[in-house]
Design a protein around this motif. Structure first.
Motif, PDB file in Angstrom:
ATOM      1  N   ASP A 156     -15.125   7.268   9.904  1.00  0.00           N
ATOM      2  CA  ASP A 156     -15.887   6.201  10.563  1.00  0.00           C
ATOM      3  C   ASP A 156     -15.880   6.375  12.090  1.00  0.00           C
ATOM      4  OD1 ASP A 156     -16.416   5.107   8.105  1.00  0.00           O
ATOM      5  OD2 ASP A 156     -14.767   3.626   8.191  1.00  0.00           O
ATOM      6  N   GLN A 161     -10.631   7.846   5.817  1.00  0.00           N
ATOM      7  CA  GLN A 161     -11.894   7.100   5.901  1.00  0.00           C
ATOM      8  C   GLN A 161     -12.091   6.551   7.320  1.00  0.00           C
ATOM      9  OE1 GLN A 161     -14.238   6.852   3.441  1.00  0.00           O
ATOM     10  NE2 GLN A 161     -15.488   5.968   5.097  1.00  0.00           N
ATOM     11  N   LEU A 162     -10.972   6.114   7.907  1.00  0.00           N
ATOM     12  CA  LEU A 162     -11.040   5.600   9.273  1.00  0.00           C
ATOM     13  C   LEU A 162     -11.436   6.698  10.255  1.00  0.00           C
ATOM     14  CD1 LEU A 162     -10.589   3.045  10.940  1.00  0.00           C
ATOM     15  CD2 LEU A 162      -8.200   3.734  11.236  1.00  0.00           C
ATOM     16  N   MET A 172       0.876  -1.206   0.000  1.00  0.00           N
ATOM     17  CA  MET A 172       0.000   0.000   0.000  1.00  0.00           C
ATOM     18  C   MET A 172       0.902   1.241   0.000  1.00  0.00           C
ATOM     19  SD  MET A 172      -2.833   1.226   2.808  1.00  0.00           S
ATOM     20  CE  MET A 172      -3.877  -0.186   2.479  1.00  0.00           C
ATOM     21  N   ILE A 190      -5.733   7.890   2.240  1.00  0.00           N
ATOM     22  CA  ILE A 190      -7.180   7.694   1.981  1.00  0.00           C
ATOM     23  C   ILE A 190      -7.781   6.779   3.050  1.00  0.00           C
ATOM     24  CG2 ILE A 190      -8.861   6.724   0.381  1.00  0.00           C
ATOM     25  CD1 ILE A 190      -6.984   7.606  -1.904  1.00  0.00           C
ATOM     26  N   TYR A 191      -7.095   5.747   3.387  1.00  0.00           N
ATOM     27  CA  TYR A 191      -7.585   4.773   4.385  1.00  0.00           C
ATOM     28  C   TYR A 191      -7.720   5.436   5.763  1.00  0.00           C
ATOM     29  CZ  TYR A 191      -7.608   0.780   7.529  1.00  0.00           C
ATOM     30  OH  TYR A 191      -7.916  -0.117   8.532  1.00  0.00           O
ATOM     31  N   ASP A 238      -2.630   5.799  -0.845  1.00  0.00           N
ATOM     32  CA  ASP A 238      -3.703   4.891  -0.414  1.00  0.00           C
ATOM     33  C   ASP A 238      -3.824   4.856   1.114  1.00  0.00           C
ATOM     34  OD1 ASP A 238      -4.272   4.239  -3.027  1.00  0.00           O
ATOM     35  OD2 ASP A 238      -2.944   2.482  -3.050  1.00  0.00           O
ATOM     36  N   LEU A 239      -2.680   4.969   1.783  1.00  0.00           N
ATOM     37  CA  LEU A 239      -2.695   4.974   3.245  1.00  0.00           C
ATOM     38  C   LEU A 239      -3.402   6.213   3.777  1.00  0.00           C
ATOM     39  CD1 LEU A 239      -1.795   3.548   5.815  1.00  0.00           C
ATOM     40  CD2 LEU A 239       0.398   4.777   5.653  1.00  0.00           C
TER      41      LEU A 239
END
Length: 218
Positions: free
Chosen positions: A16, A12-13, A1, A8-9, A5-6
């Motif tokens: 959440d 998103q985390l 990754m 983005i993750y 991408d990290l």
């Protein structure tokens, strides 16, 4: 990754986590409101329980007062008429929260023993007649609101022996004066018809009732 991408993750985390925090805050707020409502309901239930207990005690007290008054009046009536140590008792029980009453007559004898029986098997039908008369007087006197008007008796003391009819007549006269109530009765007993202030003689001829005479006794 890769780094992009990290990122983005992680973003998103974070979203959440913030959403879950928001849900937690809503749940916490609702929990506080529900807890407050539960506490209010518990307090209300305790209050209603106390009120119910008060009503029950008041009801029991009222029944006890009425029971005592009725027992006393009927006992005095029995003792006056039969000239003996006889006592009227009421036993109150509850079945499915409905009060029920059983009547008893207790005869006390000089040698120290007592006999408790139902009225219908105590000294024949005369006791039942006297209890019936006394109960009517008692219920009328303690009824709330007070019942006005005369007392109507149909063949009072029909099964009372001649030995006690005189006492019955005296009791009725005293009860009329004490309670300040007119007593109107139908009787075939000569003595009872003579103790009244006014006596009406009714006869039947050819199936027709007619007034034969009116006698001012007093």
């Amino acid at each position: 990754m890769n780094v992009k991408d990290l990122d983005i993750y992680i973003n998103q985390l974070d979203k959440d986590i913030n959403i879950e925090k928001g849900k937690k805050e809503v749940i916490s707020k609702n929990l506080k409101e529900v807890s407050k409502e539960i506490n209010n309901l518990v307090e209300e239930e305790e209050l209603l329980s106390k009120v119910m207990i008060l009503f029950q005690k008041t009801s029991e007290y009222g029944r006890l007062q009425a029971k005592t008054q009725i027992e006393e009046l009927v006992t005095k009536c029995l003792q006056f008429i039969f000239e003996s140590n006889i006592e009227f008792q009421i036993e109150i029980t509850e079945s499915r929260n409905i009060p029920q009453a059983e009547f008893y007559v207790v005869s006390h004898y000089s040698d120290g023993y007592s006999v408790k029986t139902k009225p219908e098997i105590a000294r024949g039908g005369g006791v039942v007649d006297i209890i019936s008369i006394a109960l009517r007087l008692a219920f009328i006197q303690i009824h709330k609101p007070q019942i006005e008007g005369p007392i109507l008796l149909d063949e009072p003391g029909k099964h009372v022996s001649d030995d006690y009819v005189f006492n019955l007549g005296e009791f009725l006269k005293q009860a009329s004066k004490m309670f300040r109530r007119q007593i109107i009765m139908v009787t075939h007993n000569t003595y009872l018809s003579q103790i009244c202030d006014k006596s009406h003689t009714i006869n039947i001829k050819d199936g027709i009732s007619f007034l034969e005479k009116v006698e001012e006794v007093s």
